[in-house]
Design a protein around this motif. Structure first.
Motif, PDB file in Angstrom:
ATOM      1  N   PRO A  59      64.826 120.688 105.414  1.00  0.00           N
ATOM      2  CA  PRO A  59      64.485 121.461 104.222  1.00  0.00           C
ATOM      3  C   PRO A  59      65.604 121.568 103.455  1.00  0.00           C
ATOM      4  CG  PRO A  59      63.489 122.413 106.320  1.00  0.00           C
ATOM      5  CD  PRO A  59      64.601 121.481 106.742  1.00  0.00           C
ATOM      6  N   PHE A  60      65.499 121.477 102.084  1.00  0.00           N
ATOM      7  CA  PHE A  60      66.425 121.745 101.000  1.00  0.00           C
ATOM      8  C   PHE A  60      67.392 122.876 101.195  1.00  0.00           C
ATOM      9  CE2 PHE A  60      67.535 123.616  96.929  1.00  0.00           C
ATOM     10  CZ  PHE A  60      68.173 122.445  96.422  1.00  0.00           C
ATOM     11  N   GLU A  61      66.434 124.145 101.550  1.00  0.00           N
ATOM     12  CA  GLU A  61      67.389 125.335 101.571  1.00  0.00           C
ATOM     13  C   GLU A  61      68.321 125.468 102.617  1.00  0.00           C
ATOM     14  OE1 GLU A  61      63.315 125.884 103.495  1.00  0.00           O
ATOM     15  OE2 GLU A  61      64.116 124.869 101.631  1.00  0.00           O
ATOM     16  N   LEU A  62      68.221 124.560 103.645  1.00  0.00           N
ATOM     17  CA  LEU A  62      69.051 124.771 104.792  1.00  0.00           C
ATOM     18  C   LEU A  62      70.604 124.371 104.180  1.00  0.00           C
ATOM     19  CD1 LEU A  62      67.041 123.667 107.895  1.00  0.00           C
ATOM     20  CD2 LEU A  62      68.078 125.806 107.214  1.00  0.00           C
ATOM     21  N   SER A  63      70.627 123.485 103.149  1.00  0.00           N
ATOM     22  CA  SER A  63      71.827 123.313 102.680  1.00  0.00           C
ATOM     23  C   SER A  63      72.747 124.595 102.378  1.00  0.00           C
ATOM     24  CB  SER A  63      71.757 122.576 101.292  1.00  0.00           C
ATOM     25  OG  SER A  63      70.827 121.508 101.506  1.00  0.00           O
ATOM     26  N   PHE A  64      72.176 125.494 101.918  1.00  0.00           N
ATOM     27  CA  PHE A  64      72.830 126.686 101.516  1.00  0.00           C
ATOM     28  C   PHE A  64      73.289 127.566 102.815  1.00  0.00           C
ATOM     29  CE2 PHE A  64      70.188 125.526  97.993  1.00  0.00           C
ATOM     30  CZ  PHE A  64      71.263 125.820  97.069  1.00  0.00           C
ATOM     31  N   LEU A  65      72.879 126.958 104.045  1.00  0.00           N
ATOM     32  CA  LEU A  65      73.405 127.698 105.110  1.00  0.00           C
ATOM     33  C   LEU A  65      74.417 126.675 105.678  1.00  0.00           C
ATOM     34  CD1 LEU A  65      70.281 129.172 106.895  1.00  0.00           C
ATOM     35  CD2 LEU A  65      71.791 130.168 105.514  1.00  0.00           C
ATOM     36  N   ARG A 113      75.294 124.184  95.169  1.00  0.00           N
ATOM     37  CA  ARG A 113      74.685 123.570  94.197  1.00  0.00           C
ATOM     38  C   ARG A 113      75.273 122.552  93.367  1.00  0.00           C
ATOM     39  NH1 ARG A 113      72.068 129.054  91.287  1.00  0.00           N
ATOM     40  NH2 ARG A 113      70.226 129.327  92.813  1.00  0.00           N
ATOM     41  N   GLU A 114      76.518 122.590  93.158  1.00  0.00           N
ATOM     42  CA  GLU A 114      77.422 121.572  92.676  1.00  0.00           C
ATOM     43  C   GLU A 114      77.597 120.296  93.668  1.00  0.00           C
ATOM     44  OE1 GLU A 114      81.468 121.593  89.778  1.00  0.00           O
ATOM     45  OE2 GLU A 114      81.644 122.450  92.016  1.00  0.00           O
ATOM     46  N   GLY A 115      77.766 120.565  94.728  1.00  0.00           N
ATOM     47  CA  GLY A 115      77.846 119.632  95.739  1.00  0.00           C
ATOM     48  C   GLY A 115      76.326 118.867  95.792  1.00  0.00           C
ATOM     49  N   ILE A 116      75.237 119.413  95.805  1.00  0.00           N
ATOM     50  CA  ILE A 116      73.920 118.770  95.740  1.00  0.00           C
ATOM     51  C   ILE A 116      73.819 117.951  94.561  1.00  0.00           C
ATOM     52  CG2 ILE A 116      71.513 119.251  95.792  1.00  0.00           C
ATOM     53  CD1 ILE A 116      72.017 121.698  97.331  1.00  0.00           C
ATOM     54  N   ARG A 117      73.983 118.464  93.531  1.00  0.00           N
ATOM     55  CA  ARG A 117      74.056 117.577  92.302  1.00  0.00           C
ATOM     56  C   ARG A 117      74.856 116.371  92.327  1.00  0.00           C
ATOM     57  NH1 ARG A 117      73.843 123.044  89.742  1.00  0.00           N
ATOM     58  NH2 ARG A 117      76.115 122.560  89.143  1.00  0.00           N
ATOM     59  N   PHE A 118      76.055 116.583  92.916  1.00  0.00           N
ATOM     60  CA  PHE A 118      77.123 115.662  93.181  1.00  0.00           C
ATOM     61  C   PHE A 118      76.404 114.576  94.008  1.00  0.00           C
ATOM     62  CE2 PHE A 118      80.728 113.314  95.227  1.00  0.00           C
ATOM     63  CZ  PHE A 118      81.270 112.811  93.999  1.00  0.00           C
ATOM     64  N   GLY A 119      76.157 114.968  95.258  1.00  0.00           N
ATOM     65  CA  GLY A 119      75.369 114.027  96.090  1.00  0.00           C
ATOM     66  C   GLY A 119      74.345 113.354  95.743  1.00  0.00           C
ATOM     67  N   GLY A 129      60.518 115.906  97.477  1.00  0.00           N
ATOM     68  CA  GLY A 129      59.802 117.235  97.398  1.00  0.00           C
ATOM     69  C   GLY A 129      60.891 118.316  97.867  1.00  0.00           C
ATOM     70  N   PRO A 130      60.274 119.269  98.763  1.00  0.00           N
ATOM     71  CA  PRO A 130      61.318 120.314  99.152  1.00  0.00           C
ATOM     72  C   PRO A 130      62.321 119.966 100.094  1.00  0.00           C
ATOM     73  CG  PRO A 130      59.299 120.683 100.085  1.00  0.00           C
ATOM     74  CD  PRO A 130      59.061 119.432  99.326  1.00  0.00           C
ATOM     75  N   HIS A 131      62.623 118.538 100.330  1.00  0.00           N
ATOM     76  CA  HIS A 131      63.423 117.946 101.654  1.00  0.00           C
ATOM     77  C   HIS A 131      64.662 117.238 101.143  1.00  0.00           C
ATOM     78  CE1 HIS A 131      59.622 119.274 103.554  1.00  0.00           C
ATOM     79  NE2 HIS A 131      60.270 119.641 104.366  1.00  0.00           N
ATOM     80  N   LEU A 132      65.599 117.044 101.888  1.00  0.00           N
ATOM     81  CA  LEU A 132      66.661 116.134 101.551  1.00  0.00           C
ATOM     82  C   LEU A 132      66.894 115.199 102.689  1.00  0.00           C
ATOM     83  CD1 LEU A 132      69.448 118.751 100.662  1.00  0.00           C
ATOM     84  CD2 LEU A 132      68.639 116.865  99.179  1.00  0.00           C
ATOM     85  N   SER A 133      67.372 114.104 102.403  1.00  0.00           N
ATOM     86  CA  SER A 133      67.646 113.081 103.252  1.00  0.00           C
ATOM     87  C   SER A 133      69.104 112.813 102.995  1.00  0.00           C
ATOM     88  CB  SER A 133      66.968 111.987 103.189  1.00  0.00           C
ATOM     89  OG  SER A 133      66.980 111.032 102.075  1.00  0.00           O
ATOM     90  N   GLY A 134      70.129 112.263 103.891  1.00  0.00           N
ATOM     91  CA  GLY A 134      71.290 112.231 103.529  1.00  0.00           C
ATOM     92  C   GLY A 134      71.526 110.555 103.761  1.00  0.00           C
ATOM     93  N   GLN A 135      72.677 110.080 103.460  1.00  0.00           N
ATOM     94  CA  GLN A 135      73.252 108.733 103.582  1.00  0.00           C
ATOM     95  C   GLN A 135      74.705 108.885 103.589  1.00  0.00           C
ATOM     96  OE1 GLN A 135      71.961 105.933 100.901  1.00  0.00           O
ATOM     97  NE2 GLN A 135      72.837 104.250 101.967  1.00  0.00           N
TER      98      GLN A 135
END
Length: 177
Positions: A59-65, A113-119, A129-135
């Motif tokens: 879930p996207f919001e977990l990035s903030f934790l 937020r800046e890190g997410i935009r950069f990523g 959607g409301p989820h993130l995947s990483g690579q």
């Protein structure tokens, strides 16, 4: 509902919000620790491990934790080493760290937020959607605490995957949205 608000407020499409603050205007400490690339890599590591553990996207919001848990050295070093250790147990075992966590998380909202935009721009993060995947394309540089930050971010991703909902993590850590 609040996840949608976080996503929309993070991904504002105005030209100003897509530009990073110039490095010349950042102190060296802020530029080092709150580097958008490090933050994006930490979130990507958490998302990769979350997905590996739960077979669903983080879930996207977990990035903030994730970010305040792994950037703050005392918090990072106090995290357990075993995923089967529950978040509630960690919170009760570390009352001083947990007490300041909500304020730390709130203070790191803009850098996250800046890190997410950069990523998203460099391909380390993908929004579904409301989820993130990483690579992560390669191992992190062995510079300062970077290796430990990325490693612990992966752990936190696995740790969060065993929770029933993001709201549980926010509540246990005392973060109010």
């Amino acid at each position: 509902m609040w996840a949608t608000y976080l996503i929309r407020s993070t991904l504002k499409v105005s030209w100003q919000s897509l530009q990073m603050q110039p490095w010349s205007q950042r102190s060296s400490a802020v530029a080092d620790l709150l580097n958008p690339a490090i933050i994006a890599a930490a979130i990507a590591a958490a998302a990769v491990q979350y997905e590996r553990r739960d077979h669903t996207l983080m879930p996207f919001e977990l990035s903030f934790l994730v970010v305040p848990l792994v950037l703050h050295r005392d918090t990072r070093t106090s995290l357990p080493t075993r995923v089967d250790s529950h978040l509630a147990r960690w919170v009760t075992s570390n009352p001083l760290l947990a007490a300041g966590f909500g304020a730390r998380a709130k203070a790191l909202t803009e850098p996250v937020r800046e890190g997410i935009r950069f990523g998203l721009r460099c391909g380390a993060l993908h929004l579904d959607g409301p989820h993130l995947s990483g690579q992560l394309r390669r191992r992190p540089a062995v510079v300062g605490d970077v290796t430990q930050i990325i490693s612990k971010a992966g752990f936190v991703g696995r740790w969060f995957a065993q929770l029933e909902s993001s709201a549980t993590a926010f509540a246990l850590l005392g973060v109010k949205v």
